[in-house]
Design a protein around this motif. Structure first.
Motif, PDB file in Angstrom:
ATOM      1  N   LEU A 113       0.857  -1.173   0.000  1.00  0.00           N
ATOM      2  CA  LEU A 113       0.000   0.000   0.000  1.00  0.00           C
ATOM      3  C   LEU A 113       0.894   1.224   0.000  1.00  0.00           C
ATOM      4  CD1 LEU A 113      -2.878   1.228   0.380  1.00  0.00           C
ATOM      5  CD2 LEU A 113      -2.435   1.136   2.828  1.00  0.00           C
ATOM      6  N   GLU A 114       0.645   2.137  -0.907  1.00  0.00           N
ATOM      7  CA  GLU A 114       1.422   3.363  -0.945  1.00  0.00           C
ATOM      8  C   GLU A 114       0.671   4.457  -0.201  1.00  0.00           C
ATOM      9  OE1 GLU A 114       2.448   4.441  -4.938  1.00  0.00           O
ATOM     10  OE2 GLU A 114       3.961   2.885  -5.073  1.00  0.00           O
ATOM     11  N   VAL A 115       1.366   5.115   0.717  1.00  0.00           N
ATOM     12  CA  VAL A 115       0.793   6.227   1.462  1.00  0.00           C
ATOM     13  C   VAL A 115       1.738   7.404   1.364  1.00  0.00           C
ATOM     14  CG1 VAL A 115      -0.493   4.792   3.071  1.00  0.00           C
ATOM     15  CG2 VAL A 115       1.813   5.473   3.643  1.00  0.00           C
ATOM     16  N   THR A 123       6.278   9.507  -0.836  1.00  0.00           N
ATOM     17  CA  THR A 123       5.520   8.273  -0.914  1.00  0.00           C
ATOM     18  C   THR A 123       6.266   7.167  -0.182  1.00  0.00           C
ATOM     19  OG1 THR A 123       4.593   8.931  -3.031  1.00  0.00           O
ATOM     20  CG2 THR A 123       4.507   6.591  -2.493  1.00  0.00           C
ATOM     21  N   ILE A 124       5.521   6.414   0.620  1.00  0.00           N
ATOM     22  CA  ILE A 124       6.071   5.288   1.361  1.00  0.00           C
ATOM     23  C   ILE A 124       5.245   4.071   0.992  1.00  0.00           C
ATOM     24  CG2 ILE A 124       6.520   4.330   3.637  1.00  0.00           C
ATOM     25  CD1 ILE A 124       6.400   7.256   4.654  1.00  0.00           C
ATOM     26  N   THR A 125       5.897   2.973   0.685  1.00  0.00           N
ATOM     27  CA  THR A 125       5.197   1.737   0.387  1.00  0.00           C
ATOM     28  C   THR A 125       5.117   0.931   1.667  1.00  0.00           C
ATOM     29  OG1 THR A 125       6.047   1.772  -1.872  1.00  0.00           O
ATOM     30  CG2 THR A 125       5.167  -0.311  -1.063  1.00  0.00           C
ATOM     31  N   VAL A 126       3.903   0.563   2.053  1.00  0.00           N
ATOM     32  CA  VAL A 126       3.681  -0.153   3.306  1.00  0.00           C
ATOM     33  C   VAL A 126       3.244  -1.572   2.990  1.00  0.00           C
ATOM     34  CG1 VAL A 126       2.345  -0.203   5.432  1.00  0.00           C
ATOM     35  CG2 VAL A 126       2.959   1.989   4.405  1.00  0.00           C
ATOM     36  N   MET A 127       3.888  -2.536   3.657  1.00  0.00           N
ATOM     37  CA  MET A 127       3.474  -3.937   3.575  1.00  0.00           C
ATOM     38  C   MET A 127       3.130  -4.365   4.988  1.00  0.00           C
ATOM     39  SD  MET A 127       6.258  -5.290   0.867  1.00  0.00           S
ATOM     40  CE  MET A 127       5.361  -6.724   0.391  1.00  0.00           C
TER      41      MET A 127
END
Length: 152
Positions: A113-115, A123-127
């Motif tokens: 999920l990008e937030v 932009t930070i990609t969250v797993m």
């Protein structure tokens, strides 16, 4: 508003007491002024009455609107919103170290999920319980931390 009519009546009385003839130029002018003042007094009284009517109408509308708001917001208050029902994943922005909270339900079924960080706007990609970020160091932080722990 009665004081306006009293003043106009007083001026008429003064004009009569001075024996000013309405047929003279000065008399016509003076009586025209007095008649105009009387018209102004009538208009002001009429405007005042209309303003009072509008004020009462606005008050009635305000009360009706309050009833509608109470009805609408009462429904919202009746619904059970419990913050404990929502689970958040805590992610630290690798750029500015801002703590970001992401609803875990958004992560369900998603590989990533990008937030956007609300502080630095990157932009930070969250797993799930892990995060990647673009362009900083290119590695997975949790795996990297595990590798450091194993080396120690």
């Amino acid at each position: 508003m009665d004081h306006l009519f009293e003043k106009v009546a007083y001026l008429k009385g003064l004009a009569d007491g001075l024996n000013i003839k309405e047929s003279s130029k000065e008399g016509k002018l003076l009586m025209s002024f007095i008649d105009t003042l009387e018209d102004f007094a009538d208009a002001i009284v009429e405007l005042s009455d209309e303003q009072n009517d509008l004020s009462e109408y606005v008050e009635a509308l305000d009360e009706d609107l309050m009833d509608v708001e109470d009805e609408i917001f009462e429904e919202d208050e009746d619904e059970d919103y419990d913050d404990e029902d929502i689970d958040f994943a805590e992610v630290e922005c690798p750029y500015c170290s801002e703590e970001i909270y992401v609803d875990e339900d958004l992560l369900d079924g998603e590989d990533e999920l990008e937030v956007e960080c609300p502080k630095c706007h990157r932009t930070i990609t969250v797993m799930e319980e892990e995060h990647y970020h673009d362009g900083c160091c290119g590695h997975h932080h949790d795996e990297y931390d595990d590798e450091i722990d194993q080396e120690d």
